[in-house]
Design a protein around this motif. Structure first.
Motif, mmCIF file in Angstrom:
data_model
loop_
_atom_site.group_PDB
_atom_site.id
_atom_site.type_symbol
_atom_site.label_atom_id
_atom_site.label_comp_id
_atom_site.label_asym_id
_atom_site.label_seq_id
_atom_site.Cartn_x
_atom_site.Cartn_y
_atom_site.Cartn_z
ATOM 1 N N MET A 1 0.833 -1.202 0.000
ATOM 2 C CA MET A 1 0.000 0.000 0.000
ATOM 3 C C MET A 1 0.869 1.254 0.000
ATOM 4 N N THR A 2 0.480 2.234 -0.791
ATOM 5 C CA THR A 2 1.193 3.502 -0.841
ATOM 6 C C THR A 2 0.522 4.492 0.105
ATOM 7 N N TYR A 3 1.315 5.052 1.014
ATOM 8 C CA TYR A 3 0.789 5.986 2.009
ATOM 9 C C TYR A 3 1.112 7.426 1.625
ATOM 10 N N THR A 4 0.285 8.341 2.087
ATOM 11 C CA THR A 4 0.603 9.760 1.939
ATOM 12 C C THR A 4 1.883 10.087 2.704
ATOM 13 N N GLY A 5 2.031 9.455 3.858
ATOM 14 C CA GLY A 5 3.251 9.588 4.647
ATOM 15 C C GLY A 5 3.547 8.294 5.368
ATOM 16 N N TYR A 6 4.809 7.857 5.317
ATOM 17 C CA TYR A 6 5.211 6.605 5.967
ATOM 18 C C TYR A 6 6.523 6.835 6.704
ATOM 19 N N LEU A 7 6.607 6.291 7.924
ATOM 20 C CA LEU A 7 7.819 6.428 8.731
ATOM 21 C C LEU A 7 8.117 5.124 9.451
ATOM 22 N N HIS A 8 9.367 4.688 9.385
ATOM 23 C CA HIS A 8 9.822 3.521 10.143
ATOM 24 C C HIS A 8 11.112 3.897 10.866
ATOM 25 N N VAL A 9 11.143 3.656 12.180
ATOM 26 C CA VAL A 9 12.320 3.970 12.997
ATOM 27 C C VAL A 9 12.619 2.787 13.906
ATOM 28 N N LYS A 10 13.900 2.442 14.019
ATOM 29 C CA LYS A 10 14.337 1.409 14.968
ATOM 30 C C LYS A 10 15.465 1.986 15.818
ATOM 31 N N VAL A 11 15.357 1.766 17.132
ATOM 32 C CA VAL A 11 16.354 2.278 18.080
ATOM 33 C C VAL A 11 16.976 1.093 18.809
ATOM 34 N N GLY A 12 18.303 1.091 18.910
ATOM 35 C CA GLY A 12 18.992 0.013 19.603
ATOM 36 C C GLY A 12 20.000 0.551 20.602
ATOM 37 N N LYS A 13 20.540 -0.352 21.396
ATOM 38 C CA LYS A 13 21.548 0.007 22.397
ATOM 39 C C LYS A 13 22.918 -0.338 21.841
ATOM 40 N N ARG A 14 23.790 0.669 21.759
ATOM 41 C CA ARG A 14 25.129 0.466 21.245
ATOM 42 C C ARG A 14 26.127 1.162 22.182
ATOM 43 N N ARG A 15 27.007 0.381 22.795
ATOM 44 C CA ARG A 15 28.025 0.938 23.704
ATOM 45 C C ARG A 15 27.378 1.823 24.772
ATOM 46 N N ASP A 16 26.370 1.284 25.429
ATOM 47 C CA ASP A 16 25.686 1.971 26.526
ATOM 48 C C ASP A 16 24.985 3.253 26.099
ATOM 49 N N LYS A 17 24.647 3.358 24.822
ATOM 50 C CA LYS A 17 23.949 4.542 24.339
ATOM 51 C C LYS A 17 22.842 4.123 23.378
ATOM 52 N N SER A 18 21.684 4.752 23.503
ATOM 53 C CA SER A 18 20.580 4.483 22.583
ATOM 54 C C SER A 18 20.813 5.276 21.293
ATOM 55 N N VAL A 19 20.779 4.571 20.176
ATOM 56 C CA VAL A 19 21.043 5.207 18.881
ATOM 57 C C VAL A 19 20.007 4.745 17.866
ATOM 58 N N ILE A 20 19.789 5.550 16.844
ATOM 59 C CA ILE A 20 18.899 5.189 15.750
ATOM 60 C C ILE A 20 19.659 4.209 14.854
ATOM 61 N N THR A 21 19.213 2.961 14.819
ATOM 62 C CA THR A 21 19.909 1.944 14.033
ATOM 63 C C THR A 21 19.330 1.805 12.629
ATOM 64 N N ASN A 22 18.103 2.246 12.444
ATOM 65 C CA ASN A 22 17.498 2.177 11.120
ATOM 66 C C ASN A 22 16.357 3.190 11.040
ATOM 67 N N SER A 23 16.251 3.884 9.930
ATOM 68 C CA SER A 23 15.132 4.812 9.740
ATOM 69 C C SER A 23 14.827 4.931 8.254
#
Length: 271
Positions: A1-23
């Motif tokens: 399905m094609t959306y007017t707006g689509y967002l996907h975000v994944k956050v992971g723990k890397r070296r004791d810090k939360s970082v955006i691993t995929n967006s």
């Protein structure tokens, strides 16, 4: 399905810090680069570059917070829903929280203009060891004759699954008519605020502290706080303005962050 707006975000723990691993984002939805509210809490701001929601728009947001990671998500400005008499506007938000993760979602107000139709489905799939905090505000927009409730329909459903079991199902349905100002409806109030908090340490004692802290707002608003299954609470407030609801949410957040995390409330800076 094609959306007017689509967002996907994944956050992971890397070296004791939360970082955006995929967006990934497409259409009229975009996100800012993360800033850090605390040492380990990235803040993302969701941006709508189209100016507002119109008839036939569809939106999908997916957020995954991995084990022990943290994320704060907010919006850049109010969401405006314009005249949408045929298909309306539809929005789906899916949040996945793995064990010991934390997700804080704070949205600016949703403004429904004349003849607007809006449907929102929020699905939360979380571990019983995770933390989920969420607020939203709904308000009627301007109309030519100055009337408040000129939008056609607003539907908002919240489903929270904890360890695979449905624990919270909240359904807010408003179809404006002359009864909205009567008892058991909006009783003359124009703005509706909703807050959810799911946290392993939520108890009835915390709810009593919140009721005491918010007692001075009773002269200009009406609110109720309830305990929900699996260590959670929900608050709904009726008021006459967005700033008042935001003030209530801020005081709740200040108390909850101190009691549950021994931290100061978040500073939701806007970029």
């Amino acid at each position: 399905m094609t959306y007017t707006g689509y967002l996907h975000v994944k956050v992971g723990k890397r070296r004791d810090k939360s970082v955006i691993t995929n967006s990934y984002f497409d259409g009229v939805l975009k996100i800012t680069r993360p800033t850090y509210l605390h040492d380990d809490l990235p803040l993302l701001t969701l941006i709508h570059v189209g100016g507002g929601y119109v008839d036939g728009d569809t939106y999908k947001t997916e957020v995954v917070v991995e084990k022990s990671a943290r994320l704060a998500l907010t919006t850049q400005a109010s969401t405006k829903v314009y005249k949408s008499p045929r298909d309306g506007v539809n929005q789906v938000m899916d949040y996945v929280l793995e064990p010991n993760s934390e997700l804080f979602v704070k949205q600016d107000s949703l403004i429904l203009y004349q003849d607007a139709q809006f449907t929102q489905q929020t699905n939360v799939y979380m571990s019983s060891l995770a933390t989920f905090f969420y607020t939203d505000i709904m308000t009627p927009g301007w109309s030519e004759d100055g009337s408040l409730f000129t939008y056609t329909k607003c539907t908002s459903k919240m489903k929270i699954y904890v360890d695979g079991s449905l624990q919270v199902f909240d359904h807010l349905l408003i179809e404006p008519n002359e009864q909205l100002q009567s008892i058991m409806h909006l009783e003359g109030y124009s703005h509706i605020g909703t807050m959810f908090l799911i946290h392993p340490k939520v108890t009835e004692s915390l709810i009593e502290k919140l009721r005491t802290k918010l007692a001075h707002f009773t002269s200009e608003s009406r609110f109720g706080i309830s305990l929900v299954a699996n260590n959670g609470l929900t608050l709904r407030i009726l008021a006459y303005s967005t700033p008042l609801i935001e003030k209530v949410f801020s005081e709740c957040e200040s108390l909850m962050m101190k009691e549950l995390n021994n931290e100061e409330k978040l500073e939701w800076r806007k970029g």
